[in-house]
Design a protein around this motif. Sequence first.
Motif, short mmCIF file in Angstrom:
data_model
loop_
_atom_site.label_atom_id
_atom_site.label_comp_id
_atom_site.label_asym_id
_atom_site.label_seq_id
_atom_site.Cartn_x
_atom_site.Cartn_y
_atom_site.Cartn_z
N ARG A 70 -42.91 -136.16 -49.30
CA ARG A 70 -41.74 -135.31 -49.54
C ARG A 70 -40.57 -136.29 -49.54
O ARG A 70 -40.40 -137.06 -48.61
CB ARG A 70 -41.54 -134.26 -48.46
N VAL A 71 -39.78 -136.28 -50.62
CA VAL A 71 -38.68 -137.23 -50.77
C VAL A 71 -37.36 -136.50 -51.01
O VAL A 71 -37.34 -135.36 -51.46
CB VAL A 71 -38.95 -138.23 -51.93
N ARG A 72 -36.26 -137.21 -50.69
CA ARG A 72 -34.91 -136.67 -50.90
C ARG A 72 -34.09 -137.70 -51.65
O ARG A 72 -34.07 -138.88 -51.28
CB ARG A 72 -34.26 -136.39 -49.55
N ASP A 73 -33.40 -137.25 -52.71
CA ASP A 73 -32.52 -138.17 -53.43
C ASP A 73 -31.11 -138.11 -52.85
O ASP A 73 -30.85 -137.36 -51.92
CB ASP A 73 -32.54 -137.92 -54.94
N GLU A 74 -30.22 -138.92 -53.39
CA GLU A 74 -28.88 -139.03 -52.82
C GLU A 74 -28.06 -137.75 -52.93
O GLU A 74 -27.11 -137.56 -52.18
CB GLU A 74 -28.12 -140.19 -53.45
N SER A 75 -28.45 -136.83 -53.83
CA SER A 75 -27.73 -135.57 -53.94
C SER A 75 -28.25 -134.53 -52.95
O SER A 75 -27.70 -133.44 -52.85
CB SER A 75 -27.85 -135.01 -55.37
N HIS A 95 -31.42 -133.29 -53.06
CA HIS A 95 -32.56 -132.59 -53.64
C HIS A 95 -33.86 -133.14 -53.07
O HIS A 95 -34.05 -134.35 -52.99
CB HIS A 95 -32.56 -132.74 -55.16
N GLU A 96 -34.77 -132.24 -52.64
CA GLU A 96 -36.06 -132.66 -52.12
C GLU A 96 -37.18 -132.21 -53.05
O GLU A 96 -37.09 -131.14 -53.68
CB GLU A 96 -36.30 -132.07 -50.73
N THR A 97 -38.23 -133.02 -53.12
CA THR A 97 -39.40 -132.70 -53.93
C THR A 97 -40.61 -133.42 -53.36
O THR A 97 -40.48 -134.29 -52.51
CB THR A 97 -39.17 -133.08 -55.42
N ILE A 98 -41.80 -133.05 -53.83
CA ILE A 98 -43.04 -133.72 -53.46
C ILE A 98 -43.34 -134.74 -54.55
O ILE A 98 -43.25 -134.44 -55.74
CB ILE A 98 -44.21 -132.71 -53.36
N MET A 99 -43.73 -135.95 -54.14
CA MET A 99 -43.93 -137.02 -55.11
C MET A 99 -45.20 -137.82 -54.80
O MET A 99 -45.45 -138.16 -53.65
CB MET A 99 -42.72 -137.95 -55.06
#
Length: 67
Positions: free
Chosen positions: A38-43, A45-49
Amino acid sequence: MHATKGDRLVVHGRTVGHHDHTVEIVEVLGINGEPPFRVRDESGHETIMSPGPDTVVRHDRAGEHTY
């Protein structure tokens, strides 16, 4: 690919004009540090990668979280 919470994944741009994209690992969902993550970008937003061969792990060094 092995990673832990707090490490960053750098996805390299694959074509001219596409820049690298960096995300922070907020949870390791695989066994023994393996994907998916599970990752989070600088904005925020979280997603599974499940990273591909164009991705590099940057291991966390104490106190260097950027987001």
